[in-house]
Design a protein around this motif. Structure first.
Motif, mmCIF file in Angstrom:
data_model
loop_
_atom_site.group_PDB
_atom_site.id
_atom_site.type_symbol
_atom_site.label_atom_id
_atom_site.label_comp_id
_atom_site.label_asym_id
_atom_site.label_seq_id
_atom_site.Cartn_x
_atom_site.Cartn_y
_atom_site.Cartn_z
ATOM 1 N N ASN A 557 1.693 12.477 6.628
ATOM 2 C CA ASN A 557 1.271 11.816 7.866
ATOM 3 C C ASN A 557 2.075 10.542 8.131
ATOM 4 O OD1 ASN A 557 -0.570 11.923 10.100
ATOM 5 N ND2 ASN A 557 -1.651 10.141 9.226
ATOM 6 N N ARG A 558 2.778 10.061 7.115
ATOM 7 C CA ARG A 558 3.553 8.826 7.291
ATOM 8 C C ARG A 558 4.857 9.132 8.034
ATOM 9 N NH1 ARG A 558 1.356 4.601 4.809
ATOM 10 N NH2 ARG A 558 3.112 3.354 5.581
ATOM 11 N N LYS A 559 5.207 8.245 8.935
ATOM 12 C CA LYS A 559 6.432 8.407 9.714
ATOM 13 C C LYS A 559 7.511 7.415 9.290
ATOM 14 C CE LYS A 559 4.178 11.512 11.968
ATOM 15 N NZ LYS A 559 4.385 12.925 11.599
ATOM 16 N N ASP A 560 7.152 6.485 8.369
ATOM 17 C CA ASP A 560 8.124 5.494 7.933
ATOM 18 C C ASP A 560 8.752 5.931 6.611
ATOM 19 O OD1 ASP A 560 6.114 5.121 6.129
ATOM 20 O OD2 ASP A 560 5.470 3.174 6.907
ATOM 21 N N LYS A 561 9.515 5.049 6.006
ATOM 22 C CA LYS A 561 10.206 5.343 4.751
ATOM 23 C C LYS A 561 9.463 4.773 3.532
ATOM 24 C CE LYS A 561 13.624 7.409 6.807
ATOM 25 N NZ LYS A 561 13.862 8.863 6.625
ATOM 26 N N HIS A 562 8.186 4.652 3.664
ATOM 27 C CA HIS A 562 7.381 4.099 2.555
ATOM 28 C C HIS A 562 6.840 5.246 1.703
ATOM 29 C CE1 HIS A 562 4.308 1.823 0.384
ATOM 30 N NE2 HIS A 562 4.937 0.716 0.780
ATOM 31 N N PRO A 563 6.756 5.050 0.375
ATOM 32 C CA PRO A 563 6.233 6.132 -0.486
ATOM 33 C C PRO A 563 4.786 6.525 -0.159
ATOM 34 C CG PRO A 563 7.376 4.484 -1.787
ATOM 35 C CD PRO A 563 7.255 3.919 -0.401
ATOM 36 N N GLY A 564 4.030 5.652 0.489
ATOM 37 C CA GLY A 564 2.654 5.981 0.861
ATOM 38 C C GLY A 564 1.607 5.463 -0.100
ATOM 39 N N TRP A 565 2.043 4.810 -1.166
ATOM 40 C CA TRP A 565 1.093 4.262 -2.144
ATOM 41 C C TRP A 565 1.696 3.029 -2.777
ATOM 42 C CZ3 TRP A 565 1.977 3.761 -7.494
ATOM 43 C CH2 TRP A 565 3.194 4.292 -7.932
ATOM 44 N N GLN A 566 0.863 2.273 -3.529
ATOM 45 C CA GLN A 566 1.359 1.108 -4.255
ATOM 46 C C GLN A 566 0.515 0.871 -5.502
ATOM 47 O OE1 GLN A 566 0.972 -1.998 -1.308
ATOM 48 N NE2 GLN A 566 -1.098 -2.539 -1.985
ATOM 49 N N ASP A 567 1.136 0.230 -6.484
ATOM 50 C CA ASP A 567 0.443 -0.130 -7.729
ATOM 51 C C ASP A 567 -0.489 -1.304 -7.447
ATOM 52 O OD1 ASP A 567 -0.410 -0.791 -10.237
ATOM 53 O OD2 ASP A 567 1.581 -1.293 -11.037
ATOM 54 N N SER A 568 -1.759 -1.124 -7.667
ATOM 55 C CA SER A 568 -2.717 -2.208 -7.415
ATOM 56 C C SER A 568 -3.286 -2.784 -8.704
ATOM 57 C CB SER A 568 -3.861 -1.709 -6.521
ATOM 58 O OG SER A 568 -4.404 -0.497 -7.004
ATOM 59 N N SER A 569 -2.683 -2.426 -9.846
ATOM 60 C CA SER A 569 -3.121 -3.026 -11.108
ATOM 61 C C SER A 569 -2.535 -4.431 -11.217
ATOM 62 C CB SER A 569 -2.675 -2.181 -12.295
ATOM 63 O OG SER A 569 -1.248 -2.169 -12.389
ATOM 64 N N THR A 570 -3.127 -5.261 -12.021
ATOM 65 C CA THR A 570 -2.670 -6.651 -12.164
ATOM 66 C C THR A 570 -1.565 -6.800 -13.194
ATOM 67 O OG1 THR A 570 -4.409 -7.062 -13.797
ATOM 68 C CG2 THR A 570 -4.932 -7.537 -11.479
ATOM 69 N N ASP A 571 -1.359 -5.772 -14.039
ATOM 70 C CA ASP A 571 -0.379 -5.892 -15.124
ATOM 71 C C ASP A 571 0.772 -4.905 -14.995
ATOM 72 O OD1 ASP A 571 -1.763 -3.603 -15.582
ATOM 73 O OD2 ASP A 571 -2.449 -4.127 -17.602
ATOM 74 N N GLY A 572 0.847 -4.205 -13.859
ATOM 75 C CA GLY A 572 1.933 -3.262 -13.661
ATOM 76 C C GLY A 572 1.774 -1.968 -14.420
ATOM 77 N N SER A 573 0.599 -1.707 -14.933
ATOM 78 C CA SER A 573 0.367 -0.505 -15.741
ATOM 79 C C SER A 573 0.012 0.709 -14.903
ATOM 80 C CB SER A 573 -0.769 -0.761 -16.734
ATOM 81 O OG SER A 573 -1.989 -0.984 -16.038
ATOM 82 N N VAL A 574 -0.106 0.539 -13.593
ATOM 83 C CA VAL A 574 -0.594 1.552 -12.643
ATOM 84 C C VAL A 574 -1.932 2.147 -13.088
ATOM 85 C CG1 VAL A 574 1.666 2.137 -11.670
ATOM 86 C CG2 VAL A 574 0.811 3.435 -13.633
ATOM 87 N N SER A 575 -2.749 1.330 -13.753
ATOM 88 C CA SER A 575 -4.110 1.774 -14.070
ATOM 89 C C SER A 575 -4.957 1.872 -12.807
ATOM 90 C CB SER A 575 -4.759 0.808 -15.065
ATOM 91 O OG SER A 575 -4.865 -0.491 -14.493
ATOM 92 N N SER A 576 -4.443 1.340 -11.710
ATOM 93 C CA SER A 576 -5.096 1.451 -10.409
ATOM 94 C C SER A 576 -4.005 1.563 -9.355
ATOM 95 C CB SER A 576 -5.974 0.226 -10.139
ATOM 96 O OG SER A 576 -6.471 0.244 -8.822
ATOM 97 N N ILE A 577 -4.164 2.517 -8.432
ATOM 98 C CA ILE A 577 -3.211 2.638 -7.335
ATOM 99 C C ILE A 577 -3.975 2.698 -6.023
ATOM 100 C CG2 ILE A 577 -1.523 3.832 -8.774
ATOM 101 C CD1 ILE A 577 -2.267 6.429 -7.286
ATOM 102 N N THR A 578 -3.273 2.344 -4.932
ATOM 103 C CA THR A 578 -3.865 2.384 -3.599
ATOM 104 C C THR A 578 -3.057 3.331 -2.723
ATOM 105 O OG1 THR A 578 -4.656 0.108 -3.782
ATOM 106 C CG2 THR A 578 -4.474 1.033 -1.568
#
Length: 1464
Positions: A557-578
């Motif tokens: 559904n995305r029309k831009d060049k963005h992957p569509g998600w981001q890492d929302s963890s505080t330590d970069g562990s991707v224990s949480s994504i958005t």
């Protein structure tokens, strides 16, 4: 860590210097008495490894031991080379070390004889504190320079180990090579590791301040550390022995007046242990040496001879120690001497045990005329070894146990001790376990998460004592394994959620995942990988990894060049994504999967699944989860559900709240498409079912009962979907389930096919298989109380081989129907019906058992029943107790029926079970004193047997919910015959029932509804039996048993302060001597005291049971318990649906809620409504008799979800209406004939005689039966608020009113019309005065006046039109009549456990067998009932039943004249 203590007196700074590295540590700082002290935060309580064997002797000491009562003088001022010996030590080589106080010399004698081994001369001053290790190192405290020195075996030059500015008066080195120092005037014990790797000097006990709390000491002396690193301290001036677990600064008193042994110590100065860890104490002030036994204290030395009488007797002993042979060496203070007390006898002459052999071996010699074999110990759940241990997951509770088979015809005791060792190295390091774990029962329960991963050896030591002594040790090996982790992308691991196209979607497994082996999930221990796909059931594509590349198939559904998600963890562990808004397209469903892998152990992995339905709106998430998580274990995309249990779900709104319109649940069934391997869902049609299958369909909580799954076994997949509808949007979530299949393909059998209640039957189950492993096997029998819907547990075990004894069967062939339940690790069960087994009684064995129990001090025979009850096997003990209790209940029932048939009033010796039918009572009984005496003797005999069975039952450990069910079933049988429960049994039973309720409540959220209900039924049966039992004698519904009469101290004067009790008893006892009266008072007092204790236990038990059940009950769902001792209804209900509600526990005791209810809660709030009925009202705290002894008790309570009671009030014109039933065996006396023809008669009731408590008002009920049924009556009465003190006071106005107008406000002068049409089926006129009219009155005078035909017609007119009724003057009666009068009342129990009547009133529908009550509040209620006597005044001049006959005889003439004036 800061710990503050209040103190009477604290000391200056105590400096301790560790000379291993020279570090100085300040342990305590000086404070004044109003402040506190602090303990250094740098304390590190890491248990030492085992560095060496013990340096002190722990000999094996028989329970039949005997020491010489005269000591041998080893050293004193008269012996060679000793000027003033004042301290000694015996090392592991039996070398005796003695310190000479005057010469500052230490001497050592080899093997404790006269061969001098060494002499040490010290330039400083030796103290009493010194210790010799098994390596030959000697540690001595120096009094002058306040330091501890160490001599090694290779050098005579000492090294200073520790500086202490106050000095030690006792030293000890433990097996971990730590040195302990007892600082007497510092009120502190410290320790330091002698290993150079450690530098800290740490507090081990005490705070440095004098005190009596668990953390404080007072001039302590001797110390001792066992192999489990527990520190024992002789807390000298606190007169107690304290035990401190390793690293625990809170001590436990193990000897002293506050302990169970109740031993009184006087300045204890030294402690030591033997091989069985029994505690020996130098009781300095009492000048004796004692040993603490499991059931009390035993004096060993200095027990009968006067102290200090001669040099060979104890004289202010300070220290004692064992040598290798069990001889005791004692240092005496005042004689400055050392004595040796030789161990003369150390066996019971028949048994010696070689503890070093494997397996343990025993040789037995004959002893007297008795025989006793060593216990045969069998461990379960099965065999194990170091290389093949039992396997358990860390997340599960588990237990191991042992059964003992003992052949013995004499009294014996068995002591049990479990020890746990970590086998990481060599199974020699004691494992650290919670002190609350009971290691002294035959079954050892290890709660989940107690032991870390690894291998453990659990060693069981069984010590048999008495006239025979033996010690047996066996061990079991267990391995603790990881359970696994549950990966959850959203709260609670919801299966399906709704998300908005323009809303961010957060997937947070780092927060929501669950580590089943830990209390929390550590997100940093794992790596995370995510995948996604469009969930198109017609064209399902493979999952694609979510990474930083552009154009993921899910984010089209995305029309831009963005992957569509981001890492929302505080330590970069991707224990949480958005997942960013706009990435997921509306009207599509997406499946997300997370893979997590443990960083330290790559074999630990988990997956989490989620379906997301995307809407064009912006709905917030709804989370859905199971109420009982253990009933809904995860299986990737699904949750397992057991078809035999109900499923209860809850949902909650996640995010910002909106205005909620409504909630609805939808049920789907699934069918697996074999071609695509996709489950296709269709809506389930539940309307075709004749039974209600679902509850809470429009609330946040939802329940599907097990009938849904049992009626639809072909459906394997279920989805329960909840929809929250808001003003402009809706949000949906769901949980998906798959049916868990029960164990398959096996069989079960029982042998032998027949036997007696003493036969040991064996249930064998074989060839059962389950993908989740078999968890356990349990055996059930149909209810023994006649309720065929209830099953009673007889046994359970993780092993497929179960030994038990069975109760007697039913029918002409004594067949017993037995069911075996095989359960997997997810609690899914398969039931197997065994072939009926014929079980009969064994009268001879029962008689032998009873004889043994009644003569425990003189046993001369063995009994298979005793052997089973002492086996330690919970299953065997439980089944034997249940079987025996059932037989005794039958015997008791027959004895009761015989006593009633012989003329005893049933209500004077028994309480009818709830649900009993009204018997065809005669109106009177003939008292037969010999019958009552014989019956009481039988009661006392069986009461003693029940005491024994009760003690056997309460000693069993609670292992799990099955254990709760088993023990509760046994207790329900033991307590069933309530008139045979002594105070001892009642209190023990109530405490155990309360413990079972506590254990059930702790496991409530891991227990199925079916198991919880089964346990609650039995526990409630037990506790209410006991409440009835303790109140029956107090309520004159049973006899005071021997235990309740003689087991209290004659010298006790505790009851003397209860003046009300003394008055009550003294006024009720006639023609008895003073001692009998005192005994009766004492008996009544202690029975009432026990009743109050039981009442509090019962109250909290019922509260715990309610809380355990409440979580399973949804709105409109009702749970009912119908047992002989409790009727209970528990239902969830909204506040608005309470209005006008009818609660019907029994046909004759309905409860009507008013339409106008005042509750300070929103109308749609869900509350729990509990109603109960019990067979007998408790007596209450006050001794004033409420005459409630024939009535049941009813309770009505409202609870909120947090278990807080809901205040409830209603107005007096809209009260709660309810009925209190009476015992169906209540005898109603006949009406009393009144032969008053041609006489003008008054009747008189002295209300003071019946109302002894002004807080308890009564109603009066009149029944009149005319001989001439054509007659009607005018009923005229007069109350008087006080006693007449003169002829003219108040009585002169006793005239009937000439007219009577109906009014709600009754005056003191009343007239009422009784017309013959008002008669009952028994041709009896009835009338009543409610308790509001009688309140505060002292007496009542009344009469019945006949009505002629004209007056009768006026009466009819009065009845139909309520017009004024006129009566002619009083005249003589023409016909006799019969009269009966009784009182009734409605009472409630206040917060002080007193019965009160304010705010309650009695209704007109009250009769002999129930009282109609009205109340404006909720609580516990009962009713009053009493048949009343009344006096008659006739013109011939007699006035009956008056306290002051003279007064009324004097008043006769005046009264006659007064009434004559009235007539004219």
């Amino acid at each position: 860590m800061w710990l503050f203590f209040n103190a009477l007196r604290c000391f200056n700074i105590i400096w301790l210097v560790n000379s291993v590295n020279g570090q100085t540590t300040s342990i305590l700082t000086s404070v004044d008495s109003s402040s506190g002290i602090r303990i250094s935060e740098n304390v590190s309580f890491v248990k030492s490894e085992v560095k060496q064997s013990s340096s002190v002797h722990k000999p094996i000491i028989s329970s039949c031991e005997r020491w010489n009562t005269s000591g041998i003088i080893i050293a004193n001022s008269s012996t060679n080379n000793s000027t003033s010996p004042f301290s000694a030590f015996v090392d592991m080589n039996n070398t005796l070390y003695v310190i000479d106080k005057i010469s500052n010399t230490m001497r050592a004698w080899w093997k404790t004889d006269n061969e001098l081994k060494l002499t040490l001369k010290n330039n400083d001053t030796f103290s009493t504190a010194f210790f010799v290790t098994n390596h030959g190192n000697i540690f001595i405290n120096n009094d002058n320079h306040s330091h501890v020195k160490r001599w090694t075996s290779t050098s005579n030059s000492p090294t200073i180990i520790m500086y202490i500015n106050r000095g030690c008066n006792s030293l000890f080195v433990d097996i971990g090579n730590s040195l302990y120092c007892s600082i007497n005037d510092g009120h502190l014990v410290v320790r330091m590791h002698l290993d150079a790797n450690y530098s800290q000097i740490l507090p081990a006990a005490g705070t440095g301040c004098i005190g009596l709390t668990a953390t404080m000491l007072n001039h302590q002396r001797g110390i001792y550390v066992n192999t489990n690193f527990d520190l024992y301290v002789a807390d000298t001036r606190n007169d107690r022995i304290q035990r401190f677990g390793y690293g625990d600064l809170f001590g436990t008193t193990v000897a002293g007046t506050s302990t169970a042994s109740n031993v009184s110590l006087n300045s204890p100065t030294s402690v030591m242990l033997d091989a069985d860890d029994r505690l020996y104490i130098v009781d300095h002030g009492n000048q004796r040496i004692i040993r603490i036994e499991h059931d009390g204290v035993r004096c060993l030395i200095g027990c009968s001879v006067k102290s200090c009488a001669s040099p060979d007797q104890l004289c202010h002993p300070l220290t004692a120690m064992f040598d290798a042979h069990g001889n005791i060496f004692v240092i005496n203070q005042q004689q400055n001497g050392i004595q040796k007390y030789s161990l003369l006898i150390n066996s019971c002459e028949e048994t010696t045990v070689d503890l070093k052999a494997e397996p343990p071996t025993t040789t037995t010699k004959p002893f007297s005329t008795h025989s006793c074999a060593q216990p045969n110990v069998v461990l379960f759940p099965g065999q194990s070894s170091y290389n093949s241990p039992l396997q358990f997951r860390r997340s599960q509770d588990f237990y191991v146990g042992a059964s003992f088979k003992v052949k013995c015809d004499t009294l014996f005791t068995i002591q049990i001790k479990w020890t746990i060792f970590n086998c990481t190295t060599n199974c020699s390091v004691p494992a650290k376990i919670d002190p609350s774990i009971d290691t002294t029962t035959s079954e050892l329960t290890i709660p989940a998460k107690t032991l870390t991963y690894g291998l453990y050896e659990l060693i069981l030591t069984v010590t048999m004592s008495g006239k025979h002594y033996s010690v047996t040790k066996q061990s079991v090996f267990v391995k603790i394994n990881p359970t696994g982790t549950t990966a959850k992308l959203v709260p609670y691991g919801t299966s399906v959620i709704t998300s908005g196209e323009k809303r961010n979607l957060v997937l947070d497994p780092g927060t929501h995942s669950t580590d089943l082996d830990e209390n929390s999930f550590n997100a940093s221990d794992w790596t995370y990988s995510y995948q996604c796909r469009v969930y198109d059931t017609k064209n399902l594509k493979p999952l694609t990894t979510i990474d930083n590349s552009i154009g993921h198939p899910c984010f089209f559904n995305r029309k831009d060049k963005h992957p569509g998600w981001q890492d929302s963890s505080t330590d970069g562990s991707v224990s949480s994504i958005t997942i960013l808004s706009g990435s997921l397209k509306a009207d599509h469903t997406f499946q997300f999967v997370v893979y997590i892998t443990n960083l330290r152990n790559a074999t630990l992995r988990a997956l989490g699944y989620l379906l997301v339905k995307v809407e064009i709106t912006r709905p917030s998430m709804i989370a859905v989860a199971c109420v009982i998580s253990s009933m809904c274990s995860e299986n990737q995309e699904y949750r397992y559900i057991n078809p035999s249990t109900q499923v209860a779900l809850f949902s909650e709104y996640v995010g910002q709240s909106h205005t909620l319109s409504n909630i609805s649940w939808t049920i789907y069934q699934g069918q697996n498409d074999s071609s695509t391997n996709i489950v296709r869902w269709s809506r389930f049609n539940h309307l075709s079912s004749t039974q209600k299958l679902f509850y809470g369909m429009n609330t946040s909580n939802f329940t599907a009962i097990n009938t849904l799954f049992l009626q639809n076994p072909q459906i394997l997949y279920w989805r329960f979907e909840v929809t929250y509808n808001f003003s402009n949007e809706a949000s949906m979530s769901a949980l998906n389930f798959i049916i868990n299949q029960p164990p398959q393909n096996g069989s079960c059998s029982i042998t032998p096919p027949n036997g007696t209640i003493t036969t040991v039957f064996t249930v064998n189950c074989s060839d059962w298989h389950d993908d989740d492993e078999i968890k356990d096997y349990s055996v059930y029998v149909k209810s023994l109380t006649g309720n065929s819907s209830e099953q009673i547990m007889l046994a359970f075990k993780p092993a497929s081989h179960i030994e038990l004894q069975l109760p007697v069967g039913t029918g002409p062939h004594s067949f017993l129907n037995i069911t075996v339940q095989i359960r997997d690790s997810r609690n899914c069960a398969r039931e197997v019906q065994l072939k009926p087994v014929a079980v009969t009684a064994d009268s001879a064995a029962i008689d032998t058992f009873m004889n043994i129990v009644q003569n425990l001090d003189n046993i001369n025979t063995s009994s298979p029943i005793i052997e089973a009850l002492t086996s330690g096997d919970q299953n065997l003990v439980g089944s034997v107790v249940t079987s025996l209790a059932q037989e005794f209940n039958k015997k008791s029932k027959q004895d009761l029926e015989n006593a009633i048939a012989d003329g005893t009033d049933a209500t004077s010796i028994s309480i009818s079970p709830l649900g009993s039918q009204r018997s065809s009572n005669s109106s009177s009984v003939t008292i037969n004193n010999s019958t009552i005496s014989d019956y009481t003797e039988k009661l006392n005999t069986l009461a003693g047997v029940r005491d024994y069975l009760m003690k056997c039952t309460v000693s069993l450990a609670v292992l799990n919910v099955d254990s709760v069910k088993l023990l509760a079933a046994s207790l329900a049988q033991v307590t069933q015959t309530t008139n045979e429960l002594t105070r001892t049994s009642s209190l023990l039973g109530a405490q155990k029932c309360h413990q079972l309720a506590v254990e059930l409540h702790k496991r409530a959220r891991m227990t199925s509804y079916e198991d919880a209900r089964s346990a609650v039924v039995q526990i409630s049966h037990c506790i209410n039996n006991i409440v009835t039992a303790v109140n029956a004698p107090l309520q004159q519904r049973g006899v005071f048993l021997n235990d309740s009469t003689i087991h209290e101290s004659i010298d006790s004067d505790e009851y003397e302060n209860d003046l009300e009790l003394n008055d009550l008893i003294l006024n009720s006892i006639k023609d008895e001597d003073e001692e009998s009266v005192k005994t009766s008072i004492r008996t009544f007092y202690y029975q009432k005291k026990t009743a109050n204790q039981v009442a509090e236990l019962a109250r909290t038990t019922l509260s715990l049971l309610t809380s355990s059940l409440k979580i399973h009950v949804n709105v409109d769902q009702q749970l009912q318990i119908n047992s002989p001792s409790l009727l209970m209804s528990l239902e969830a209900i909204t506040v608005d649906s309470l209005a006008g509600k009818l609660i019907q526990l029994t046909d004759n005791a309905p409860i009507h809620m008013p339409k106008n209810i005042q509750i300070n809660l929103p109308k749609d709030t869900s509350v729990s409504l509990r109603a109960t009925i019990q067979p007998l009202a408790p007596i209450g705290t006050s001794a004033s008799h409420a005459n409630s002894n024939m009535s049941t008790t009813m309770s009505l309570t409202l609870f909120q979800s947090n278990n807080v009671e809901v205040p409830f009030t209603t107005s007096s014109d809209q009260p709660i209406e309810f009925f209190i039933s009476r015992d169906p065996n209540l005898l109603i006396p006949p009406l009393i004939a009144q032969n008053i023809t041609s006489n003008f008669t008054f009747h008189y009731i002295d209300l003071n005689k019946y109302v002894t408590n002004s807080n308890l008002t009564v109603s009066l009920h009149f029944e009149v039966q005319p001989m001439d049924m054509n007659l009607s009556y005018l009923f005229t009465y007069r109350f008087d608020r006080s006693y007449p003190t003169s002829v003219n006071r108040r009585w002169s106005t006793l005239c009937p009113l000439s007219t009577y107008n109906t009014t709600k406000d009754r005056l003191l002068h009343e007239i009422n019309v009784l017309c013959f049409v008002d008669v009952t089926n028994e041709s009896v006129h009835t009338y009543f005065l409610d308790n509001r009219q009688t309140a505060g009155q002292q007496s009542l005078i009344f009469r019945f006046e006949e009505l002629n035909r004209t007056e009768y017609q006026q009466c009819e007119q009065y009845r139909t039109t309520q017009n004024t009724f006129r009566s002619n003057a009083l005249k003589n009666l023409t016909s006799d009549y019969k009269l009966r009068i009784y009182s009734s009342g409605c009472y409630y129990l206040d917060k002080h456990n007193n019965w009160q009547s304010d705010g309650l009133w009695v209704g007109s529908l009250t009769d002999h067998y129930r009282t109609q009550c009205y109340s404006t509040h909720l609580t516990t209620f009962t009713s009053h009932f009493r048949m009343l006597s009344f006096g008659n005044y006739m013109k011939e001049g007699t006035f009956c039943n008056r306290r002051n006959l003279t007064l009324f005889n004097e008043a006769k003439t005046t009264l006659d004249q007064t009434w004559a004036n009235c007539s004219s």
